[in-house]
Design an enzyme around this catalytic site. Structure first.
Site, short mmCIF file in Angstrom:
data_model
loop_
_atom_site.label_atom_id
_atom_site.label_comp_id
_atom_site.label_asym_id
_atom_site.label_seq_id
_atom_site.Cartn_x
_atom_site.Cartn_y
_atom_site.Cartn_z
N SER A 212 0.85 -1.20 0.00
CA SER A 212 0.00 0.00 0.00
C SER A 212 0.88 1.24 0.00
O SER A 212 2.11 1.14 -0.01
CB SER A 212 -0.90 0.00 1.24
OG SER A 212 -0.13 0.31 2.38
N LYS A 213 0.24 2.37 0.06
CA LYS A 213 0.93 3.67 0.05
C LYS A 213 2.01 3.76 1.13
O LYS A 213 3.02 4.42 0.96
CB LYS A 213 -0.09 4.80 0.29
CG LYS A 213 -0.77 5.26 -0.97
CD LYS A 213 -0.34 6.69 -1.30
CE LYS A 213 -1.11 7.26 -2.48
NZ LYS A 213 -0.42 7.09 -3.74
N ARG A 214 1.75 3.10 2.27
CA ARG A 214 2.71 3.13 3.38
C ARG A 214 4.09 2.62 2.95
O ARG A 214 5.09 2.94 3.55
CB ARG A 214 2.21 2.31 4.56
CG ARG A 214 1.17 3.01 5.40
CD ARG A 214 0.75 2.16 6.57
NE ARG A 214 0.27 0.84 6.11
CZ ARG A 214 0.93 -0.30 6.26
NH1 ARG A 214 2.08 -0.32 6.87
NH2 ARG A 214 0.41 -1.42 5.82
N ASP B 163 1.94 6.56 -9.36
CA ASP B 163 3.03 6.94 -8.43
C ASP B 163 4.39 6.59 -9.04
O ASP B 163 5.33 7.37 -8.96
CB ASP B 163 2.92 6.17 -7.10
CG ASP B 163 1.72 6.59 -6.28
OD1 ASP B 163 1.18 7.68 -6.53
OD2 ASP B 163 1.33 5.81 -5.38
#
Ligand code: GLU
Length: 248
Positions: free
Chosen positions: A225-227, A235
């Protein structure tokens, strides 16, 4: 071989989704088959035209071309409703007012292992009859056979009281209508598979072969995920990666 990539346009194209698209593309191109793109936009609150555009742009940037589509799942709603009507007429499905509370009460009475069976009533949501005997077997090219005993499966809700289709019904019908032979998708969908197979069984339709791919994880073992940094194709593109590198 006919395969499909069926993203839900609720955000950017996640890198896990891009990998699913890549595997489908490879399966189609490697076999001389066809690759269908279907946008699963039945979640009307979270699906946006901007996200559809982002996903299409990300697939183009990755150079993953498709042969048919993009089809929109909501465009097929009339057909989904017709199948529900037919299943009701044939006694393969029934309407019931049962609530989550009724399902819990049933489980208390019959044991948590026993699949829920509702009482047909005049109106309410539509549930599919799961036969008590036998089992549904998912044939998966990666995971082998998984057997789901019918006695453990709840009668799934396939449409709301107003006749609008629910997700597992729509997917099964759309895969059938597009003559999909192999469903290649992330293993987060594995619990949906017996429900989709039961819909196809009730329709008297042939069943596809499945390949559920393990999900992409970060170094901490959690779903990517983005984390973990970049999580979407956009991205990575913004960070300067080339399409070849992302595909690799
Ligand atoms: N729309 C689902 C998703 O984006 C995929 C469903 C499927 O491949 O059957 O996770």
């Amino acid at each position: 071989m006919r395969v499909r990539f069926a993203p839900s346009p609720t955000g950017q194209l996640h890198i896990g989704g891009a990998r699913t698209a890549l595997f489908n593309w490879l399966a189609a191109r490697g076999s001389g088959g066809r690759f269908v793109l279907r946008i699963e936009d039945t979640d009307r609150e979270r699906s946006t035209p901007e996200n559809v555009a982002h996903i299409i742009e990300a697939l183009r940037w990755l150079e993953l071309d498709w042969d048919e589509g993009p089809l929109s799942q909501t465009d097929n709603e009339e057909r989904h409703r017709q199948v529900v009507e037919r299943l009701l007429e044939e006694g393969r499905a029934y309407r019931t007012h049962a609530t989550g509370e009724d399902v819990r009460a049933w489980k208390e009475l019959h044991g948590a292992e026993r699949g829920y069976r509702g009482t047909p009533e005049g109106s309410g949501a539509v549930r599919l009859h799961v036969p008590d005997e036998g089992a549904t077997v998912v044939h998966d090219l990666i995971r082998g056979d998984t057997v789901f005993q019918h006695t453990h499966l709840d009668d799934p809700v396939i449409a709301r009281a107003d006749g609008s289709p629910l997700y597992n019904l729509a997917v099964a019908i759309d895969d059938h209508d597009a003559e999909i032979t192999h469903v290649i998708r992330g293993e987060d969908h594995i619990s949906n598979t017996p429900k989709q197979l039961l819909v196809l069984e009730a329709m008297g339709a042939p069943k596809p072969i499945f390949a559920h791919l393990p999900l992409l994880h970060g170094p901490d073992g959690k779903k990517l995920s983005k984390r973990h940094g970049a999580a979407s194709v956009q991205d990575l593109r913004d960070a300067g990666y080339l399409p070849e590198a992302v595909r690799n």
